[in-house]
Scaffold this motif. Structure first.
Motif, mmCIF file in Angstrom:
data_model
loop_
_atom_site.group_PDB
_atom_site.id
_atom_site.type_symbol
_atom_site.label_atom_id
_atom_site.label_comp_id
_atom_site.label_asym_id
_atom_site.label_seq_id
_atom_site.Cartn_x
_atom_site.Cartn_y
_atom_site.Cartn_z
ATOM 1 N N GLU A 152 2.760 -22.677 25.311
ATOM 2 C CA GLU A 152 2.523 -21.455 24.734
ATOM 3 C C GLU A 152 1.009 -21.618 23.875
ATOM 4 O O GLU A 152 0.581 -21.006 23.125
ATOM 5 N N THR A 155 -0.929 -17.261 27.175
ATOM 6 C CA THR A 155 0.090 -16.472 27.506
ATOM 7 C C THR A 155 1.003 -16.868 28.559
ATOM 8 O O THR A 155 0.383 -17.629 29.387
ATOM 9 N N THR A 156 2.248 -16.613 28.654
ATOM 10 C CA THR A 156 3.082 -17.021 29.586
ATOM 11 C C THR A 156 3.053 -16.007 30.638
ATOM 12 O O THR A 156 3.853 -16.244 31.647
#
Length: 465
Positions: A152, A155-156
């Motif tokens: 993280e 952004t995932t």
């Protein structure tokens, strides 16, 4: 210039190669995985030692090599020892990326050797060299982005911009053109440029991937690293590297295909689905719809009077480190004559086999870990399904909602059980970022709280009955 390899070295490499094959066989089962992993590590260490005695007079910079080995050994040992179970996928991604990057650097050095030797190498050697540079760089950069997503640090969610397909396609075409030029007229600067393009393509390849597709990407990049190492072994004339890389590449490819099948989608759709507007990551907004919740004492009564229970573990279990309390709870229930099994989904967690490793760490008997295809028919005869930290792998949207990010993915049929209990920290959706209608089913009860704390309370409540 070819160098005659002593017979004893060839025999040592053959023994190491056989050990690698046996290690891979051992990794195919949770019961033998630890032994297989140890066998592979011993074989790799032994093969490394053999290199120093193969041609002592022909080795340069031995002190620097030993220092590098010491630093790498210390970093690997400390990293593996201290890493949390939830961070294991990140560690795998890092190790995988380092392997690909190392193969690319070695290939660049070999390209320099080709130039120094007056371009006496065959076309096959040159092709293998540019292949190793390119694929190794792709694996390194792709693994770095995978690590950043899992950690993280970024952004995932899928990262897509209007010119991404053009940038990816253009970079790929340029890489092929440069590779052809290098094969015809070796040039170290073009080799570096090829490596840079490989890095760019690795980044562009992984950026559009998000959510539940991350385990598949890890497996695919692992296959890339294996292929680059195999090609590097051919360039160096090292049979052991060729065998080891081929094993990793082949097993990684097979695992990637199996994982994609478990997701109900093709590898191409997994990697490039976001470019068409599809993704395995939804809005990720917590729902405020009413649900039925209970306290640990109420759930304990449900479990205590059940005849058959299935546990569905997920990433939340790993985050909370509640696997030991869960194992103890299961043992208490089994002592009372209740049948309890664990249902393992192929993509539960953040990497292939994540739940198997997590539960094995808690000394859960292997025979209790039942794969999805084998246990799915049992749910309809199950009194209570206890879902611990999982969401997407039991989400009926995969079967009932065309257009949903996970539609078509085979799931565990928890919705067929008589009662379902979800242990959740909050109403936030799973990694795919979509709402789970099973949470709002009348037969579903939610037990809110941190899984470790709640599991402890649930265990005490069951013992008190």
């Amino acid at each position: 210039m070819t160098t005659t390899i002593p017979v004893w070295v060839q025999l040592a490499y053959l023994a190491a190669a056989v050990c690698f094959i046996l290690a891979l066989k051992g990794l195919s089962s949770p019961k033998t995985a630890r032994r297989g992993n140890l066998l592979g590590a011993v074989a790799a260490a032994g093969a490394t030692v053999v290199v120093f005695f193969q041609d002592p007079d022909g080795m340069d910079h031995v002190p620097l090599i030993l220092v590098a080995i010491a630093i790498g050994t210390a970093a690997g040992f400390i990293g593996a020892y201290k890493v949390q179970m939830t961070q294991m996928p990140q560690l795998v991604a890092l190790f995988n990326g380092v392997g690909g990057g190392a193969a690319a650097l070695v290939a660049l050095l070999e390209l320099h050797e080709i130039l120094e030797n007056g371009d006496e190498s065959t076309a096959i050697i040159k092709i293998a060299t540019v292949f190793t540079i390119f694929v190794g760089a792709v694996s390194f950069a792709g693994s770095a982005i995978t690590f950043a997503k899992l950690q993280e640090l970024m952004t995932t969610r899928p990262v897509v911009f209007p010119g991404l397909p053009i940038a990816f396609g253009g970079s790929f075409v340029a890489a092929i053109a440069i590779a052809i030029v290098i094969v015809n007229d070796p040039n170290i600067l073009l080799g570096v440029l090829l490596g840079i393009l490989g890095l760019a393509i690795g980044v562009l390849l992984v950026l559009p991937v998000g959510g539940a597709d991350v385990p598949i990407v890890i497996s695919l990049l692992n296959a890339f690293t294996g292929l680059s190492v195999a090609a590097g072994g051919y360039v160096l004339g090292n049979t052991l590297l060729l065998v080891a890389g081929t094993l990793v590449g082949a097993s990684g490819t097979i695992l990637t295909l199996l994982m994609a099948r478990a997701m109900g989608r093709s590898v191409a759709n997994t990697m490039f689905g976001a470019l068409k507007g599809g993704s395995t990551l939804g809005a990720g907004v917590a729902s405020d719809r009413p649900v039925k919740s209970a306290n640990p004492e109420d759930v304990a009564i449900m479990l205590n009077y059940a005849e058959k229970i299935i546990i569905v573990p997920g990433y939340g279990l790993a985050v909370a480190q509640a696997q030991h309390s869960l194992r103890e709870l299961v043992e208490v229930l089994q002592e009372r004559g209740i049948e309890v099994d664990y249902a393992i989904h192929p993509v539960a967690g953040r990497m292939p086999g994540h739940m198997n490793v997590l539960l094995a760490e808690a000394q859960v008997p292997y025979e209790q870990l039942i794969e999805m295809d084998e246990i799915n028919s049992e749910f309809k005869n199950t009194d209570v399904v206890l879902v611990v930290g999982a969401n997407d792998v039991v989400n009926p949207a995969a079967k009932t909602t065309p257009g949903a990010p996970i539609y078509g993915m085979p799931i565990l049929n928890a919705d067929e059980a008589h009662q379902v209990v979800f242990m959740k920290r909050s109403m936030r959706p799973g990694f795919a970022g979509i709402e789970n209608e099973l949470l709002f089913d009348p037969k579903t009860t939610l037990l809110f709280g941190d899984a470790k704390d709640t599991m402890g309370k649930l265990l005490n409540a069951v013992k008190a009955l």
